[in-house]
Design a protein around this motif. Structure first.
Motif, short mmCIF file in Angstrom:
data_model
loop_
_atom_site.label_atom_id
_atom_site.label_comp_id
_atom_site.label_asym_id
_atom_site.label_seq_id
_atom_site.Cartn_x
_atom_site.Cartn_y
_atom_site.Cartn_z
N LEU A 194 -94.86 -7.90 -56.43
CA LEU A 194 -95.97 -7.55 -57.32
C LEU A 194 -95.44 -7.07 -58.67
O LEU A 194 -95.93 -7.47 -59.73
N PHE A 221 -95.22 -9.10 -62.91
CA PHE A 221 -95.72 -8.55 -64.17
C PHE A 221 -94.62 -8.55 -65.23
O PHE A 221 -94.86 -8.90 -66.40
N ILE A 255 -100.12 -13.15 -59.36
CA ILE A 255 -99.96 -12.53 -60.68
C ILE A 255 -99.43 -13.56 -61.68
O ILE A 255 -99.91 -13.65 -62.82
#
Length: 215
Positions: free
Chosen positions: A78, A82, A146
C-alpha cells in the motif's frame, strides 16, 4: 541527534497522538516516511501506534530492503504504490479509524468521491477520496489498485478496512488523515438529513484558490 533518530522520534510522537485520540487501536494502523537520502522508515508489523519504540521502527533501503529495526508492516504494498505514483509523497499514514470504515460500508456511497463536500478543509486537504474494494490485509493487489489511480488521488478508503493518506511530509499526512476521519464522522452524523453541502461554485473557488486536484 541524527536525521534518522529525529525522524523515528517524530513518527513515535505522531503515532501516539493518533492512538491516544482513538483514531487507531490495538496494533492497527501504520506509518511510513521517506528520508532525504531516499530510504524509508516504516512502523513494524504487529506494533501498537501508542507504544512504539523509536529504535525498533523499521529502516528500509531505497528498494525496501530491511536495514535496521524490526520487520515492517505487512501493508508495505500500500505504501510503496503511493511513493511510486505520487512523486511528491514524503509520508503515508494508514489507519483503521472507526468513522471512515463505517462510511465505507454504506451502500449509497459514491465510490469515486466517498466524502460529501461538507467543509472547505475536507476539499483542501484531501481532494476527492476514492473508495477501493476489500482486500485481505497485506495483499499485493492493494498496491496494484493504488497504481491504477495513476497518482490522481492522495487519499483512499479501503472498504471494510480503513483509510490511507499520502502527503508531502508526515505532519501533512497526519493532518489530512484527521480531516478525513472528521469529515467521515460529520457525514455519518448527518445521514438521513438534508445538509447544506458546498455548492459547485464554492467547490470551484476552493479548488482554484488552493490548487486542489479535483479530477
Amino acid at each position: 541527534m541524527s536525521a534518522i533518530t529525529k525522524a523515528r522520534e517524530q513518527i513515535t510522537v505522531m503515532a501516539k497522538s493518533l492512538y491516544d485520540r482513538g483514531l487507531t487501536h490495538g496494533s492497527t494502523g501504520n506509518i511510513s516516511m521517506r528520508l532525504d537520502d531516499g530510504t524509508y522508515l516504516v512502523t513494524p508489523t504487529g506494533s501498537s501506534m501508542g507504544f512504539l519504540d523509536p529504535a525498533r521502527i523499521s529502516h528500509l533501503s531505497e528498494t525496501w530492503a530491511l536495514l535496521s529495526g524490526d520487520v515492517p508492516t505487512k501493508e508495505i504494498p500500500l505504501h510503496t504504490a503511493f511513493y511510486e505514483t505520487r512523486g511528491a509523497t514524503g509520508a503515508v499514514v494508514h489507519l483503521h479509524s472507526c468513522h471512515s470504515v463505517a462510511l465505507s460500508l454504506l451502500p449509497e456511497i459514491d465510490q469515486d468521491s466517498v466524502l460529501p463536500p461538507l467543509t472547505a478543509y475536507g476539499i483542501m486537504l484531501l481532494g476527492k477520496v476514492k473508495l477501493l474494494p476489500f482486500f485481505v490485509p497485506g495483499d499485493t493487489a492493494m498496491g496494484s489498485a493504488i497504481r491504477g489511480l495513476a497518482g490522481k488521488r492522495s487519499a483512499v478508503i479501503l472498504a471494510n478496512h480503513g483509510p490511507c493518506v499520502a502527503a508531502k511530509n508526515l505532519e501533512a499526512a497526519v493532518y489530512a488523515m484527521e480531516e478525513l476521519e472528521a469529515t467521515a464522522k460529520l457525514a455519518l452524523l448527518l445521514r438521513g438529513t438534508s445538509p447544506s453541502l458546498l455548492a459547485p461554485e464554492q467547490i470551484s473557488q476552493i479548488v482554484t484558490r488552493f490548487d486542489v486536484d479535483w479530477t
